[in-house]
Design a protein around this motif. Sequence first.
Motif, PDB file in Angstrom:
ATOM      1  N   TYR A   1       0.802  -1.173   0.031  1.00  0.00           N
ATOM      2  CA  TYR A   1       0.089   0.070  -0.012  1.00  0.00           C
ATOM      3  C   TYR A   1       0.909   1.273  -0.028  1.00  0.00           C
ATOM      4  O   TYR A   1       0.273   2.488   0.169  1.00  0.00           O
ATOM      5  CB  TYR A   1      -1.023   0.121   1.194  1.00  0.00           C
ATOM      6  CG  TYR A   1      -1.875  -1.055   1.020  1.00  0.00           C
ATOM      7  CD1 TYR A   1      -3.277  -1.139   0.361  1.00  0.00           C
ATOM      8  CD2 TYR A   1      -1.685  -2.440   1.455  1.00  0.00           C
ATOM      9  CE1 TYR A   1      -3.862  -1.975   0.077  1.00  0.00           C
ATOM     10  CE2 TYR A   1      -2.712  -3.436   1.365  1.00  0.00           C
ATOM     11  CZ  TYR A   1      -3.601  -3.123   0.731  1.00  0.00           C
ATOM     12  OH  TYR A   1      -4.740  -4.386   0.224  1.00  0.00           O
ATOM     13  N   HIS A   2       2.373   1.173  -0.285  1.00  0.00           N
ATOM     14  CA  HIS A   2       3.108   2.364  -0.458  1.00  0.00           C
ATOM     15  C   HIS A   2       2.199   3.116  -1.707  1.00  0.00           C
ATOM     16  O   HIS A   2       1.904   2.346  -2.524  1.00  0.00           O
ATOM     17  CB  HIS A   2       4.184   1.967  -1.023  1.00  0.00           C
ATOM     18  CG  HIS A   2       5.329   1.638   0.098  1.00  0.00           C
ATOM     19  ND1 HIS A   2       5.486   0.400   0.665  1.00  0.00           N
ATOM     20  CD2 HIS A   2       6.280   2.345   0.829  1.00  0.00           C
ATOM     21  CE1 HIS A   2       6.657   0.209   1.721  1.00  0.00           C
ATOM     22  NE2 HIS A   2       6.792   1.725   1.583  1.00  0.00           N
ATOM     23  N   MET A   3       2.206   4.479  -1.585  1.00  0.00           N
ATOM     24  CA  MET A   3       1.811   5.075  -2.654  1.00  0.00           C
ATOM     25  C   MET A   3       2.872   5.044  -3.805  1.00  0.00           C
ATOM     26  O   MET A   3       3.819   4.862  -3.550  1.00  0.00           O
ATOM     27  CB  MET A   3       1.752   6.696  -2.568  1.00  0.00           C
ATOM     28  CG  MET A   3       0.675   7.066  -1.413  1.00  0.00           C
ATOM     29  SD  MET A   3       0.909   8.828  -1.144  1.00  0.00           S
ATOM     30  CE  MET A   3      -0.655   9.006   0.077  1.00  0.00           C
ATOM     31  N   LYS A   4       2.534   4.958  -5.060  1.00  0.00           N
ATOM     32  CA  LYS A   4       3.087   4.845  -6.145  1.00  0.00           C
ATOM     33  C   LYS A   4       4.311   6.261  -6.251  1.00  0.00           C
ATOM     34  O   LYS A   4       3.615   7.242  -5.890  1.00  0.00           O
ATOM     35  CB  LYS A   4       2.581   4.906  -7.589  1.00  0.00           C
ATOM     36  CG  LYS A   4       1.732   3.504  -7.530  1.00  0.00           C
ATOM     37  CD  LYS A   4       0.989   3.366  -8.958  1.00  0.00           C
ATOM     38  CE  LYS A   4       0.645   2.119  -9.035  1.00  0.00           C
ATOM     39  NZ  LYS A   4      -0.725   1.809 -10.244  1.00  0.00           N
TER      40      LYS A   4
ATOM     41  N   ASP B   1       2.761   9.231  -7.572  1.00  0.00           N
ATOM     42  CA  ASP B   1       1.582   9.869  -6.953  1.00  0.00           C
ATOM     43  C   ASP B   1       2.226  10.788  -5.721  1.00  0.00           C
ATOM     44  O   ASP B   1       1.623  11.412  -4.949  1.00  0.00           O
ATOM     45  CB  ASP B   1       0.698   8.786  -6.138  1.00  0.00           C
ATOM     46  CG  ASP B   1      -0.111   8.179  -7.433  1.00  0.00           C
ATOM     47  OD1 ASP B   1      -0.302   8.731  -8.540  1.00  0.00           O
ATOM     48  OD2 ASP B   1      -0.476   6.999  -7.117  1.00  0.00           O
TER      49      ASP B   1
ATOM     50  N   ASP C   1       2.568   8.762   6.087  1.00  0.00           N
ATOM     51  CA  ASP C   1       1.518   9.518   5.200  1.00  0.00           C
ATOM     52  C   ASP C   1       2.152   9.280   3.725  1.00  0.00           C
ATOM     53  O   ASP C   1       1.433  10.049   2.817  1.00  0.00           O
ATOM     54  CB  ASP C   1       1.864  11.009   5.478  1.00  0.00           C
ATOM     55  CG  ASP C   1       3.140  11.673   5.458  1.00  0.00           C
ATOM     56  OD1 ASP C   1       4.341  10.877   5.353  1.00  0.00           O
ATOM     57  OD2 ASP C   1       3.423  12.903   5.206  1.00  0.00           O
ATOM     58  N   THR C   2       2.928   8.311   3.418  1.00  0.00           N
ATOM     59  CA  THR C   2       3.243   7.838   2.119  1.00  0.00           C
ATOM     60  C   THR C   2       2.637   6.496   1.578  1.00  0.00           C
ATOM     61  O   THR C   2       3.152   5.916   0.628  1.00  0.00           O
ATOM     62  CB  THR C   2       4.916   8.089   2.075  1.00  0.00           C
ATOM     63  OG1 THR C   2       5.350   6.903   2.673  1.00  0.00           O
ATOM     64  CG2 THR C   2       5.605   9.223   2.369  1.00  0.00           C
TER      65      THR C   2
ATOM     66  N   ASP D   1      -1.190   4.476   1.040  1.00  0.00           N
ATOM     67  CA  ASP D   1      -2.504   4.715   0.768  1.00  0.00           C
ATOM     68  C   ASP D   1      -3.339   4.159   1.652  1.00  0.00           C
ATOM     69  O   ASP D   1      -3.862   2.868   1.478  1.00  0.00           O
ATOM     70  CB  ASP D   1      -2.840   4.043  -0.811  1.00  0.00           C
ATOM     71  CG  ASP D   1      -4.239   4.299  -1.073  1.00  0.00           C
ATOM     72  OD1 ASP D   1      -5.219   4.805  -0.568  1.00  0.00           O
ATOM     73  OD2 ASP D   1      -4.426   4.097  -2.593  1.00  0.00           O
TER      74      ASP D   1
ATOM     75  N   GLU E   1      -6.292   4.764   3.026  1.00  0.00           N
ATOM     76  CA  GLU E   1      -7.805   4.374   2.794  1.00  0.00           C
ATOM     77  C   GLU E   1      -7.985   3.171   2.136  1.00  0.00           C
ATOM     78  O   GLU E   1      -8.947   2.346   2.389  1.00  0.00           O
ATOM     79  CB  GLU E   1      -8.501   5.763   2.280  1.00  0.00           C
ATOM     80  CG  GLU E   1      -8.702   6.912   2.771  1.00  0.00           C
ATOM     81  CD  GLU E   1      -9.478   6.517   4.186  1.00  0.00           C
ATOM     82  OE1 GLU E   1     -10.567   5.915   4.325  1.00  0.00           O
ATOM     83  OE2 GLU E   1      -8.783   6.669   5.182  1.00  0.00           O
ATOM     84  N   ARG E   2      -7.138   2.843   1.081  1.00  0.00           N
ATOM     85  CA  ARG E   2      -7.364   1.818   0.317  1.00  0.00           C
ATOM     86  C   ARG E   2      -7.020   0.453   1.192  1.00  0.00           C
ATOM     87  O   ARG E   2      -7.777  -0.428   1.177  1.00  0.00           O
ATOM     88  CB  ARG E   2      -6.305   1.720  -0.796  1.00  0.00           C
ATOM     89  CG  ARG E   2      -6.504   0.433  -1.667  1.00  0.00           C
ATOM     90  CD  ARG E   2      -5.881   0.356  -2.882  1.00  0.00           C
ATOM     91  NE  ARG E   2      -5.753  -0.928  -3.644  1.00  0.00           N
ATOM     92  CZ  ARG E   2      -4.962  -1.546  -4.498  1.00  0.00           C
ATOM     93  NH1 ARG E   2      -4.049  -0.964  -4.808  1.00  0.00           N
ATOM     94  NH2 ARG E   2      -5.287  -2.823  -4.908  1.00  0.00           N
TER      95      ARG E   2
END
Length: 171
Positions: free
Chosen positions: A27-30, A33, A47-48, A50, A52-53
């Motif tokens: 769930y790391h942000m790409k 992004d 905070d890096t 996702d 919510e997902r």
Amino acid sequence: PGSGKSTSAKILNSKIPKSMVLPADGYHMKLSDLKTQDLVYRRGAPDTFDVERFKNDLAALKNGGRGSFPGFDHAKGDPFEGEHVYKNEDVVIVEGLYLLSEEWDVKEMFDVTIFIDADIDKCMERLKIRNKVIPGYTEEEIIRRVDEVDRVNAETATAGKRFADHVVKSG
């Protein structure tokens, strides 16, 4: 980071019939992004991801949902879809740094929680070796990033220790 979470989750998975591992690393942000260089540099901070997902996927699993979930490889640098597939397992072992953090607010979704209590200095030394595969950094930059970023992340995660059902010392 570097405390043995992934290794411990794999060991539990091998000992518990009809179980699977779901690492939060997927769930790391790409990288595309992450809007600023600061966020890219601090990747791995709470905070890096996702979140919510992650919460939605956990809720779906908890409510009997099926599906596939993202994975992550430090050498590739971005999460990828379909790495972890839920096939009606009885136990889902969720592994991640911030599962007990107040910021993520997911701890109530778990039936049992375990905090792996490891010496942060030893963890940082392990990370200096593991993180050499991260693309785009020299060895010196990796060492500096471990001290500036990963140490802060480890200290942040340690705050969640008080919420754990069980605390296990790691060597």
